[in-house]
Design a protein around this motif. Structure first.
Motif, mmCIF file in Angstrom:
data_model
loop_
_atom_site.group_PDB
_atom_site.id
_atom_site.type_symbol
_atom_site.label_atom_id
_atom_site.label_comp_id
_atom_site.label_asym_id
_atom_site.label_seq_id
_atom_site.Cartn_x
_atom_site.Cartn_y
_atom_site.Cartn_z
ATOM 1 N N HIS A 1 -9.925 5.798 -6.243
ATOM 2 C CA HIS A 1 -8.694 5.982 -5.491
ATOM 3 C C HIS A 1 -8.728 5.177 -4.205
ATOM 4 O O HIS A 1 -9.704 5.228 -3.456
ATOM 5 C CB HIS A 1 -8.471 7.455 -5.153
ATOM 6 C CG HIS A 1 -8.265 8.319 -6.347
ATOM 7 N ND1 HIS A 1 -7.194 8.175 -7.201
ATOM 8 C CD2 HIS A 1 -8.990 9.347 -6.848
ATOM 9 C CE1 HIS A 1 -7.270 9.075 -8.156
ATOM 10 N NE2 HIS A 1 -8.350 9.786 -7.981
ATOM 11 N N HIS B 1 -2.776 1.753 -8.506
ATOM 12 C CA HIS B 1 -1.854 1.859 -7.380
ATOM 13 C C HIS B 1 -2.491 2.725 -6.298
ATOM 14 O O HIS B 1 -3.199 3.681 -6.601
ATOM 15 C CB HIS B 1 -0.529 2.484 -7.816
ATOM 16 C CG HIS B 1 0.245 1.621 -8.759
ATOM 17 N ND1 HIS B 1 1.141 0.683 -8.322
ATOM 18 C CD2 HIS B 1 0.240 1.548 -10.112
ATOM 19 C CE1 HIS B 1 1.673 0.070 -9.370
ATOM 20 N NE2 HIS B 1 1.131 0.576 -10.471
ATOM 21 N N THR C 1 -4.076 6.761 -11.067
ATOM 22 C CA THR C 1 -3.210 5.926 -10.236
ATOM 23 C C THR C 1 -2.949 4.563 -10.848
ATOM 24 O O THR C 1 -2.147 3.802 -10.322
ATOM 25 C CB THR C 1 -3.830 5.731 -8.846
ATOM 26 O OG1 THR C 1 -5.104 5.114 -8.996
ATOM 27 C CG2 THR C 1 -3.950 7.055 -8.110
ATOM 28 N N GLU D 1 11.763 5.001 -6.512
ATOM 29 C CA GLU D 1 10.606 4.104 -6.407
ATOM 30 C C GLU D 1 9.413 4.601 -7.234
ATOM 31 O O GLU D 1 8.309 4.065 -7.111
ATOM 32 C CB GLU D 1 10.203 3.931 -4.937
ATOM 33 C CG GLU D 1 11.284 3.324 -4.064
ATOM 34 C CD GLU D 1 11.761 1.964 -4.546
ATOM 35 O OE1 GLU D 1 10.941 1.194 -5.093
ATOM 36 O OE2 GLU D 1 12.963 1.677 -4.394
ATOM 37 N N ASN D 2 9.628 5.626 -8.056
ATOM 38 C CA ASN D 2 8.576 6.192 -8.924
ATOM 39 C C ASN D 2 7.366 6.688 -8.132
ATOM 40 O O ASN D 2 6.217 6.432 -8.503
ATOM 41 C CB ASN D 2 8.139 5.185 -9.990
ATOM 42 C CG ASN D 2 9.266 4.842 -10.922
ATOM 43 O OD1 ASN D 2 9.963 5.728 -11.404
ATOM 44 N ND2 ASN D 2 9.466 3.558 -11.159
ATOM 45 N N VAL D 3 7.643 7.375 -7.048
ATOM 46 C CA VAL D 3 6.596 7.922 -6.187
ATOM 47 C C VAL D 3 6.656 9.436 -6.247
ATOM 48 O O VAL D 3 7.711 10.030 -6.036
ATOM 49 C CB VAL D 3 6.779 7.443 -4.725
ATOM 50 C CG1 VAL D 3 5.741 8.081 -3.819
ATOM 51 C CG2 VAL D 3 6.695 5.930 -4.642
ATOM 52 N N ASN D 4 5.532 10.056 -6.552
ATOM 53 C CA ASN D 4 5.422 11.512 -6.576
ATOM 54 C C ASN D 4 5.030 12.001 -5.188
ATOM 55 O O ASN D 4 4.066 11.509 -4.607
ATOM 56 C CB ASN D 4 4.364 11.959 -7.590
ATOM 57 C CG ASN D 4 4.712 11.526 -8.982
ATOM 58 O OD1 ASN D 4 5.776 11.846 -9.486
ATOM 59 N ND2 ASN D 4 3.823 10.773 -9.615
ATOM 60 N N LYS E 1 11.918 9.193 -5.732
ATOM 61 C CA LYS E 1 12.061 9.219 -7.189
ATOM 62 C C LYS E 1 12.447 7.839 -7.721
ATOM 63 O O LYS E 1 11.903 7.374 -8.719
ATOM 64 C CB LYS E 1 13.109 10.261 -7.589
ATOM 65 C CG LYS E 1 13.238 10.448 -9.071
ATOM 66 C CD LYS E 1 14.236 11.545 -9.400
ATOM 67 C CE LYS E 1 14.346 11.730 -10.902
ATOM 68 N NZ LYS E 1 15.269 12.820 -11.227
ATOM 69 N N GLN F 1 3.532 -0.131 -3.272
ATOM 70 C CA GLN F 1 3.687 0.398 -4.622
ATOM 71 C C GLN F 1 2.766 1.582 -4.942
ATOM 72 O O GLN F 1 2.073 1.592 -5.963
ATOM 73 C CB GLN F 1 3.493 -0.702 -5.655
ATOM 74 C CG GLN F 1 4.503 -1.801 -5.543
ATOM 75 C CD GLN F 1 4.334 -2.857 -6.603
ATOM 76 O OE1 GLN F 1 3.253 -3.023 -7.178
ATOM 77 N NE2 GLN F 1 5.397 -3.576 -6.878
ATOM 78 N N PRO F 2 2.772 2.606 -4.082
ATOM 79 C CA PRO F 2 1.966 3.791 -4.422
ATOM 80 C C PRO F 2 2.633 4.601 -5.524
ATOM 81 O O PRO F 2 3.842 4.501 -5.730
ATOM 82 C CB PRO F 2 1.973 4.584 -3.107
ATOM 83 C CG PRO F 2 3.291 4.253 -2.501
ATOM 84 C CD PRO F 2 3.521 2.789 -2.851
ATOM 85 N N GLN F 3 1.840 5.374 -6.237
ATOM 86 C CA GLN F 3 2.398 6.305 -7.219
ATOM 87 C C GLN F 3 2.480 7.708 -6.649
ATOM 88 O O GLN F 3 3.203 8.537 -7.172
ATOM 89 C CB GLN F 3 1.552 6.319 -8.491
ATOM 90 C CG GLN F 3 1.728 5.094 -9.327
ATOM 91 C CD GLN F 3 1.001 5.220 -10.657
ATOM 92 O OE1 GLN F 3 0.017 5.938 -10.778
ATOM 93 N NE2 GLN F 3 1.483 4.504 -11.647
ATOM 94 N N HIS F 4 1.721 7.951 -5.584
ATOM 95 C CA HIS F 4 1.672 9.288 -5.000
ATOM 96 C C HIS F 4 1.705 9.200 -3.485
ATOM 97 O O HIS F 4 1.064 8.327 -2.894
ATOM 98 C CB HIS F 4 0.399 10.028 -5.417
ATOM 99 C CG HIS F 4 0.289 10.225 -6.884
ATOM 100 N ND1 HIS F 4 0.890 11.274 -7.539
ATOM 101 C CD2 HIS F 4 -0.325 9.491 -7.837
ATOM 102 C CE1 HIS F 4 0.639 11.189 -8.832
ATOM 103 N NE2 HIS F 4 -0.091 10.107 -9.037
#
Length: 186
Positions: free
Chosen positions: A45, A141, A138, A99-102, A97, A69-72
């Motif tokens: 990570h 990402h 991840t 940007e596909n980020v949780n 949402k 471009q983080p996912q979380h």
């Protein structure tokens, strides 16, 4: 002390070393003493530590998200306001949402409502963060950890520096990502 157990007081001094391949499946256990946690990450990570006052201009955080471009996003703040993303909390979540980020409010999950928590509460928080990190992939990402308190950043860094790649996001980095994003839009 076992290879897969880090003492909080020694965590900063020890290099990150892989666990033996025969490590148990229930990787995070309730610590036997209040000073130890067991860690095993199946995914490396990279965590970007972002101090929210950096995002003091409209769309700066959005440009940062698009560039990094983080996912979380892990919110490590006692009062997780999202007005640096958008004036409306709902629109801020819509942007994440899109940007596909949780988004995860980690202090809320741990029931922490003050930076002056006792060590037992903080240990419970670190355990929640570890459990969260162990259960996500991840795919290369980064993860963004949002902070608004530098003392809390220091506490977080002392625990997680040996376990993950930590990067402090500074004003220059945010500025460069925003400029790159604006150039791509032209």
């Amino acid at each position: 002390m076992a290879d897969n157990v880090f003492s909080f007081t020694r965590a900063r001094k020890q290099p990150n070393s892989p666990l033996p391949s025969n490590a148990r499946e229930d990787r995070v256990k309730t610590p036997s003493s209040p000073e130890q946690l067991s860690f095993q990450f199946t995914d490396t990570h990279e965590i970007f530590i972002a101090h929210t006052p950096l995002f003091n201009k409209p769309n700066l955080f959005i440009d940062f998200l698009i560039g990094a471009q983080p996912q979380h996003v892990l919110d490590m703040r006692v009062a997780p306001r999202l007005d640096f993303i958008d004036e409306s909390r709902q629109r801020a979540f819509d942007i994440l949402k899109r940007e596909n980020v949780n988004y995860t409010d980690m202090l809320g999950r741990a029931g922490i409502n003050s930076y002056q928590e006792n060590s037992e509460s903080l240990q419970a928080l670190w355990l929640k963060v570890v459990q969260f990190l162990e259960n996500i992939s991840t795919a290369g990402h980064p993860i963004v950890a949002l902070f608004d308190n530098w003392d809390f950043v220091a506490r977080f860094s002392a625990i997680f520096t040996p376990l993950a790649g930590l990067h402090i996001v500074d004003k220059e980095y945010v500025k460069n990502l925003a400029e790159q994003h604006n150039q791509l839009q032209m």
